[in-house]
Design an enzyme around this catalytic site. Structure first.
Site, PDB file in Angstrom:
ATOM      1  N   ASP A   1      61.734  86.923  52.825  1.00  8.25           N
ATOM      2  CA  ASP A   1      60.650  87.558  51.745  1.00  8.25           C
ATOM      3  C   ASP A   1      59.264  86.791  52.397  1.00  8.25           C
ATOM      4  OD1 ASP A   1      62.678  89.292  51.118  1.00  8.25           O
ATOM      5  OD2 ASP A   1      62.279  89.174  49.081  1.00  8.25           O
TER       6      ASP A   1
ATOM      7  N   LEU B   1      59.878  95.728  47.417  1.00  8.14           N
ATOM      8  CA  LEU B   1      58.844  95.274  48.383  1.00  8.14           C
ATOM      9  C   LEU B   1      58.582  93.904  48.524  1.00  8.14           C
ATOM     10  CD1 LEU B   1      56.789  98.586  48.507  1.00  8.14           C
ATOM     11  CD2 LEU B   1      58.738  97.925  49.973  1.00  8.14           C
TER      12      LEU B   1
END
Ligand code: ADP
Ligand code: MG
Length: 384
Positions: free
Chosen positions: A175, A128
């Site tokens: 990201d 994540l």
């Protein structure tokens, strides 16, 4: 002192912070291994964030501590001596940002020192991107507090530059783009060649849908070697086909690719080329038909990663299979593969049942229990 999850800025530094910045982790909805092929990705920022509580100092010291650091203690560096060679451990994710800003042309000669306390509810190493969350929180804070005037796309490039050159991880810009550009119930459609980014409405909330993350808790055992091998196959495919990157091939070029390439390289190429198309199709489908219509694209993406790119593992396949059997709109593994997490797009009312079914199937198969939780698409990095 021992730092734990209850520790605050004041416990460590002995006085109160004056400002808080935060930045989210991210999940990739679709577009896997396309980033280093100059292609498309569609991640979104999630409602799990890293916070940076900060106070301005009067000298030139940059000091950081983190609730995450089991050894506790304050790490420090002088703004007059920023050098990746002297950085190590987690604090590189913060110090590297200051170094990258300077290296890429920002004038830090009049910047003041800072005390920074990091805390986070982005799970580390679960795919994540806790790393982008800490980098982007630091980048936004430094840009603001030192009045550097960089925009968010520039800060995303600083985050990537630091991760590549200070931390030493060869990652793309997905990201950081998601963490800095994300918005509530929206995804970030990123062209990894031009770095153009567009915020795309997901419409999950209005449709009563949620995204379930099913972390298999399988370590990315072959991740490093497997990743390098996939990159090499993609490069071989592009050079044999005479294009700068696989981004430059269309689905209609695959006939010719099949004739020119060995079977394995062809299947690697087919994944990338069809995955790029699936990202474009997902963006168009979200706009024209809404989120319930993207399920099939998610499923095709998983099959392509499992059969053509061969980066799935049995636990990821099982999570996807059970989620779909139990009525998920769509499901796929997400992230680099060889472990990590799968995602499922599910009706809000079904999420408990589907999550429980996945956990039960793992127990029955004798696999380590998965960690299942819901994420919502949330705002990007901000001053809180
Ligand atoms: P991820 O998939 O979570 O991004 P990475 O290996 O890229 O995994 O980054 C994780 C690393 O980032 C950690 O090992 C640590 O060095 C750093 N990090 C992440 N969150 C924190 C935090 N809250 N405090 C300190 N360091 C952190
Ligand atoms: Mg990371």
């Amino acid at each position: 002192m021992t730092i734990d999850q209850q520790t605050t800025f004041a416990d460590v530094f002995g006085y109160d912070p004056t400002v808080r910045y935060s930045a989210p982790g991210r999940v990739n909805l679709i577009g896997e291994h396309t980033d280093y092929n100059d292609g498309f990705v569609l991640p979104f920022a999630i409602d799990r964030r890293t916070t940076a509580d900060i106070a301005v100092r009067e000298d030139r010291l940059l000091r950081v501590a983190s609730a995450f650091d089991p050894d506790g203690g304050i790490h420090e560096v002088s703004l007059d001596a920023l050098d990746p060679a002297t950085m190590n451990g987690w604090s590189t994710y913060v110090f590297g940002i200051a170094w990258a800003l300077q290296d890429r042309g920002s004038d830090l000669s009049r910047a003041t020192g800072l005390d920074v306390f990091i805390d986070s509810d982005v799970p580390v190493g679960a795919g994540l991107s806790s790393s982008a969350a800490i980098e982007c929180g630091a980048a936004l804070a430094f840009n603001d507090l030192w009045d550097l005037g960089l925009d968010r796309p520039a800060l995303a490039r600083i985050g990537q530059f630091s991760e590549n050159n200070a931390v030493g991880a060869p990652t793309g810009i997905m990201d950081q783009s998601a963490s800095l550009l994300g918005a509530a119930d929206s995804a970030v459609f990123l062209d990894c060649r031009s770095l153009d980014a567009e915020v795309v409405d997901l419409g999950f909330a209005a449709a009563g849908l949620e995204l379930l993350v099913m972390d298999t808790n399988v370590e990315h055992a072959h991740a490093t070697g497997g990743y390098a091998a996939r990159r090499a196959s993609c490069e071989l495919g592009a050079s044999t086909m005479g294009v700068p990157a696989l981004r430059d091939l269309a689905v209609s070029d695959l006939h010719r690719a099949e004739e020119l390439l060995d079977d394995e390289t062809f299947r690697r190429v087919r994944h990338i080329v069809t995955e790029d198309q699936r990202v474009l199709d997902t963006v168009r489908t979200l706009r024209e038909q809404g989120p319930r219509a993207i399920g099939e694209l998610l499923v095709r993406s998983h099959e392509s990663m499992r059969d053509d790119f061969e980066i799935s593992v049995p636990q990821l396949d099982l999570a996807v299979e059970v989620a779909l059997r139990e009525g998920a709109v769509g499901a796929r593994m997400t992230g680099g593969g060889f472990g990590g997490a799968a995602i499922a797009l599910v009706d809000q009312a079904e999420r408990e049942r589907i999550g429980t079914a996945v956990s039960a199937a793992f127990a029955e198969a004798g696999y380590t229990a998965p960690t299942v939780f819901v994420v919502h698409a949330a705002a990007g990095a901000r001053r809180d």
